[in-house]
Enzyme design. Structure first.
Site, PDB file in Angstrom:
ATOM      1  N   ARG A 103       5.290  35.111  52.998  1.00 44.58           N
ATOM      2  CA  ARG A 103       4.728  35.167  54.169  1.00 44.58           C
ATOM      3  C   ARG A 103       3.303  34.655  54.327  1.00 44.58           C
ATOM      4  O   ARG A 103       3.160  33.730  55.407  1.00 44.58           O
ATOM      5  CB  ARG A 103       4.896  36.433  55.019  1.00 44.58           C
ATOM      6  CG  ARG A 103       6.332  36.975  55.170  1.00 44.58           C
ATOM      7  CD  ARG A 103       6.000  38.213  56.020  1.00 44.58           C
ATOM      8  NE  ARG A 103       7.331  38.584  56.152  1.00 44.58           N
ATOM      9  CZ  ARG A 103       7.655  39.955  56.176  1.00 44.58           C
ATOM     10  NH1 ARG A 103       6.605  41.116  56.073  1.00 44.58           N
ATOM     11  NH2 ARG A 103       8.854  40.632  56.448  1.00 44.58           N
ATOM     12  N   CYS A 132       9.100  43.137  60.920  1.00 49.80           N
ATOM     13  CA  CYS A 132       9.744  43.443  62.016  1.00 49.80           C
ATOM     14  C   CYS A 132       8.906  44.097  63.265  1.00 49.80           C
ATOM     15  O   CYS A 132       9.019  43.551  64.489  1.00 49.80           O
ATOM     16  CB  CYS A 132      10.828  44.747  61.676  1.00 49.80           C
ATOM     17  SG  CYS A 132      10.031  45.810  60.817  1.00 49.80           S
ATOM     18  N   HIS A 252      12.335  49.955  66.969  1.00 47.83           N
ATOM     19  CA  HIS A 252      10.891  50.260  66.592  1.00 47.83           C
ATOM     20  C   HIS A 252      10.424  50.116  68.253  1.00 47.83           C
ATOM     21  O   HIS A 252      10.640  49.365  69.076  1.00 47.83           O
ATOM     22  CB  HIS A 252      10.171  49.252  65.941  1.00 47.83           C
ATOM     23  CG  HIS A 252      10.415  49.017  64.381  1.00 47.83           C
ATOM     24  ND1 HIS A 252      11.228  50.342  63.886  1.00 47.83           N
ATOM     25  CD2 HIS A 252      10.063  48.433  63.580  1.00 47.83           C
ATOM     26  CE1 HIS A 252      11.231  49.869  62.607  1.00 47.83           C
ATOM     27  NE2 HIS A 252      10.519  48.797  62.505  1.00 47.83           N
TER      28      HIS A 252
END
Ligand code: A2P
Length: 345
Positions: A103, A132, A252
């Site tokens: 990433r 996420c 979440h």
């Protein structure tokens, strides 16, 4: 999607919590799959997964499994991606990687389509899917940042166990049953599978997601800091996070506080978010209306509510942001990137 062209698609980690959702989203979105290749560890080779009403045999993920694959969607952990993404790219596949492996590499686009879809086409064989908790936060903040500027973000997360995979989900359910039955809980996986010390997740709140870094923030918290700066292409934005695991199975939730550069009107913020792609505003305190993980589970959108000005700082804004961590937080964002990709393949 309806397209004339179709593509050979490999799903790496097809038996896992995210991999299963990727298969479902590919199916729901009618993604033009010519041939599906579900890949997992040697343990799963020979098992089957369901796709479009048919059974597909899972193969072991090896370098040669990527021969003839056009698009490879990875969600089998960082070490698998480190090893196999380069092999897939070498064999001509374009990869979308859900793990932390690449990433922060400068030449790897890190993409949330609502924020920086333009970066997708700068890829050199690999596009990274962010963490996420970062995805849902930046998707919600993008319209606010564009309109008013944001110089500071402070976020506390309330994260579901499915983010840690199937085994963690099962552990949460097993411990819950054990507590209700007055039996020993025996923590086995959470907070971090690879670390020796375990904590009870049932009926608890655990302020550790991933390992600790030298600055006493966890890796999950530092992902939110670093990935947000990269996705917003803004190294000056200040971000700090506290990430907490809860005994929630899916979805979440995040309490997000931002400080803006310009004055804002709270109703304008609401309207801005209502018009933003992929965002649903649920914000009516009089009716006790606000986003809930149980409502967000199974949906593709990011839900925003509890929108209010800070008590002390007129340029301080509070939001409650909820999304399905396996969908927008993982599988859907991945497939969404792939949908953009194939418009130019
Ligand atoms: P397997 O089911 O064969 O172990 P989860 O996040 O739910 O724990 O799932 C992790 C996913 O990653 C599973 O599909 C798992 O396959 C896969 N996986 C784990 N280790 C490997 C490996 N070494 N090579 C390929 N896939 C792996």
């Amino acid at each position: 999607m309806t397209m004339e062209k179709s593509f050979n698609v490999a799903v790496v980690g097809a038996t896992g919590a995210v991999g299963q959702q990727i298969l479902k989203v590919l199916e729901d979105r009618n993604f033009p799959v010519r041939q599906l290749k579900p890949l997992a560890s040697a343990r799963s080779a020979g098992k089957t997964v369901q796709f479009q009403g048919k059974k597909y045999v899972v193969e072991e993920a090896t370098p040669d499994a990527f021969k003839g694959v056009d698009i490879a969607l990875f969600s089998a952990g960082g070490s698998v991606s480190k090893k196999l993404v380069p092999e897939a790219v070498k064999r001509g596949a374009v990869c979308v990687d859900n793990t932390n492996a690449f990433r922060m590499e400068p030449d790897v686009p890190l993409v949330v389509p609502e924020v920086n879809a333009d970066k997708i086409f700068e890829h050199e064989g690999l596009i990274a899917n962010p963490n996420c908790s970062t995805i849902q936060m930046v998707a919600a903040l993008k319209p606010i940042k564009d309109r008013y500027g944001i110089n500071r973000i402070i976020v506390s997360t309330y994260q579901a166990v499915s983010g840690a995979g199937y085994e963690a989900m099962e552990e949460c359910l097993r411990q819950t049953r054990a507590v209700l039955d007055n039996e020993p809980v025996n923590p086995d996986i959470l907070p971090v599978g690879s670390l020796p010390r375990k904590h009870q997740i049932a009926f608890n709140a655990v302020p550790q997601i991933d390992v600790f870094e030298e600055n006493d923030f966890t890796r999950e918290e530092m992902k939110m800091v670093n990935e947000t700066k990269k996705i917003f292409d803004d190294q000056n934005i200040k971000v700090s996070a506290t990430c907490v695991r809860l005994p929630v199975i899916t979805g979440h939730s995040e309490a997000v506080y931002v400080e803006t550069d310009e004055d804002f009107d709270v109703n304008d913020v609401r309207n801005l978010l209502r018009e933003a792609p992929g965002i649903v505003v649920q914000d009516n305190p009089a009716e006790q209306e606000y986003p809930l993980a149980t409502d967000a589970a199974g949906k593709l959108d990011v839900f925003v509510g509890r929108i209010r000005r800070d008590v002390e700082n007129p340029r301080g804004l509070h939001l409650w942001v909820v999304s399905d961590n396996l969908l927008k937080g993982a599988a859907w964002n991945t497939v969404q990137i792939a949908e953009h990709l194939i418009t130019k393949m």
